[in-house]
Design an enzyme around this catalytic site. Structure first.
Site, mmCIF file in Angstrom:
data_model
loop_
_atom_site.group_PDB
_atom_site.id
_atom_site.type_symbol
_atom_site.label_atom_id
_atom_site.label_comp_id
_atom_site.label_asym_id
_atom_site.label_seq_id
_atom_site.Cartn_x
_atom_site.Cartn_y
_atom_site.Cartn_z
ATOM 1 N N GLU A 40 0.826 -1.213 0.000
ATOM 2 C CA GLU A 40 0.000 0.000 0.000
ATOM 3 C C GLU A 40 0.864 1.269 0.000
ATOM 4 O OE1 GLU A 40 -3.086 0.434 -0.512
ATOM 5 O OE2 GLU A 40 -3.697 -1.655 -0.492
ATOM 6 N N TYR A 123 -6.496 6.208 4.879
ATOM 7 C CA TYR A 123 -6.601 5.302 3.738
ATOM 8 C C TYR A 123 -5.824 4.006 3.978
ATOM 9 C CZ TYR A 123 -5.312 2.890 -0.460
ATOM 10 O OH TYR A 123 -5.071 1.879 -1.349
ATOM 11 N N ASP A 141 -9.140 6.462 -1.249
ATOM 12 C CA ASP A 141 -8.068 7.173 -1.947
ATOM 13 C C ASP A 141 -8.665 7.922 -3.129
ATOM 14 O OD1 ASP A 141 -8.641 5.204 -3.796
ATOM 15 O OD2 ASP A 141 -6.577 4.525 -4.039
#
Length: 373
Positions: A40, A123, A141
């Site tokens: 991520e 996020y 996002d």
């Protein structure tokens, strides 16, 4: 907002599409929160195809939180070399140290604890919590906001951080409580491809029947995103200095400056004579108001080089806030050593791979070597 039946229908439609079309990616073959976290952070502002080899190498070098927490700085930066936004990997190491100290080496399994880790915002915390631990936490996002803006014709700028809470609230209602990780990833896939920012294909969207913008013919209007401030142009000179053995003079950037910890050719700002680039500036630096860049360099680095008359192609590199144009200047030394408090080192070209270089340095080296052939 939709009624419960329509929400359930949307979830099922989206997840059925995801089950058919989802991409086979390395981080989707695991529920390990550490590996999901690494992916991520790397995927922020970087394309999937670019991330995959970095992801695999990073986990090979740092297979556990403990290995990441203990990694030497130069090894850490070398692993991230080329991805940019280097504060991210520094924050990752700080977070890994937090996990070792505060959570006994175990990645925290609740959203609030994940959110407390250095460098992890809502996020990323939502992505890890939903994918690794099955918690119904949205991962909002830019891609998700784009899809939401079109679904509900949201008339708010998705680039304004204060508007994120609007999309967060929508997602908290829509997210599938049984498959939250897949739901988040389905929206990410949809937003990066069919409903991408450029050249979207709304007629192919699996959720077009739910999209107000599609049904009303307003797809071109959404999402609303005001233009960003343009990066400030900056002119620099890079001093490529070699000694009698052919080694190059490299400087390690100050830890607290842009590109801190990376090695590069010495750089001085040239847009204002006698003013140094903030990247390297010292409080006690001597500023020569009427000096040329070469004179300033010789004063600051304590060396007197023999300058080449050869010219090189200008190197360009754009950061989010600055746009660099770098002029390469070549010089030679015989037996003189630099007399400076700066962190300098003579390095043979064959040993460059042992040093972390940021993208501007790679571009400078490529431009120099190309013309010297």
């Amino acid at each position: 907002m939709w009624d419960a039946r329509k929400i359930q229908s949307f979830r099922q439609t989206l997840l059925d599409w995801y089950d058919r079309e989802k991409r086979d990616l390395p981080w989707r073959r695991t529920k390990d929160p550490y590996k999901i976290w690494v992916s991520e952070i790397m995927l922020q502002q970087t394309q999937v195809i670019t991330v995959i080899p970095y992801y695999e190498r990073f986990l090979d070098w740092f297979p556990t939180v403990e290995k990441l927490a203990e990694a030497p700085e130069e090894t850490l930066l070398k692993a991230w070399e080329g991805l940019g936004y280097y504060s991210r990997v520094r924050n990752m190491q700080t977070a890994a140290q937090q996990i070792m100290t505060d959570f006994k080496g175990q990645f925290p399994s609740d959203y609030d604890s994940i959110l407390k880790l250095k460098g992890i915002g809502p996020y990323t915390a939502g992505a890890i919590a939903s994918i690794a631990f099955g918690l119904p936490q949205p991962a909002v996002d830019g891609n998700v906001m784009r899809v939401m803006a079109r679904l509900f014709e949201v008339d708010y700028d998705i680039g304004d951080p204060k508007n994120r809470k609007i999309f967060q609230a929508l997602m908290e209602i829509l997210i599938d409580p049984e498959r939250p990780g897949d739901f988040n990833q389905a929206l990410m896939d949809l937003g990066t491809d069919i409903e991408a920012a450029k050249n979207p294909r709304p007629h192919e969207s699996p959720v077009r029947a739910f999209s107000a913008a599609y049904l009303n013919g307003t797809m071109a209007k959404y999402p609303i995103k005001l233009p960003k401030k343009k990066p400030r142009p900056l002119r620099l000179q890079a001093f490529i200095i070699r000694n009698a053995q052919g080694d190059f003079l490299l400087e390690k950037n100050n830890q607290n400056r842009l590109l801190g910890g990376f090695w590069s050719f010495p750089l001085i700002e040239s847009s204002t004579i006698g003013q140094q680039l903030d990247l390297f500036e010292k409080k006690d630096a001597v500023i020569l108001k009427t000096a040329s860049q070469k004179e300033l360099f010789q004063k600051e680095y304590g060396i007197k080089a023999h300058w080449s008359k050869q010219t090189f192609k200008t190197v360009k590199h754009t950061f989010s806030h600055q746009k660099w144009e770098i002029e390469l200047v070549e010089g030679r030394l015989q037996n003189q050593q630099p007399s400076s408090e700066r962190q300098l080192k003579w390095v043979a070209e064959k040993d460059f791979t042992a040093y972390p270089f940021a993208t501007p340095q790679k571009k400078m080296l490529e431009a120099y070597c190309h013309q010297k052939k």
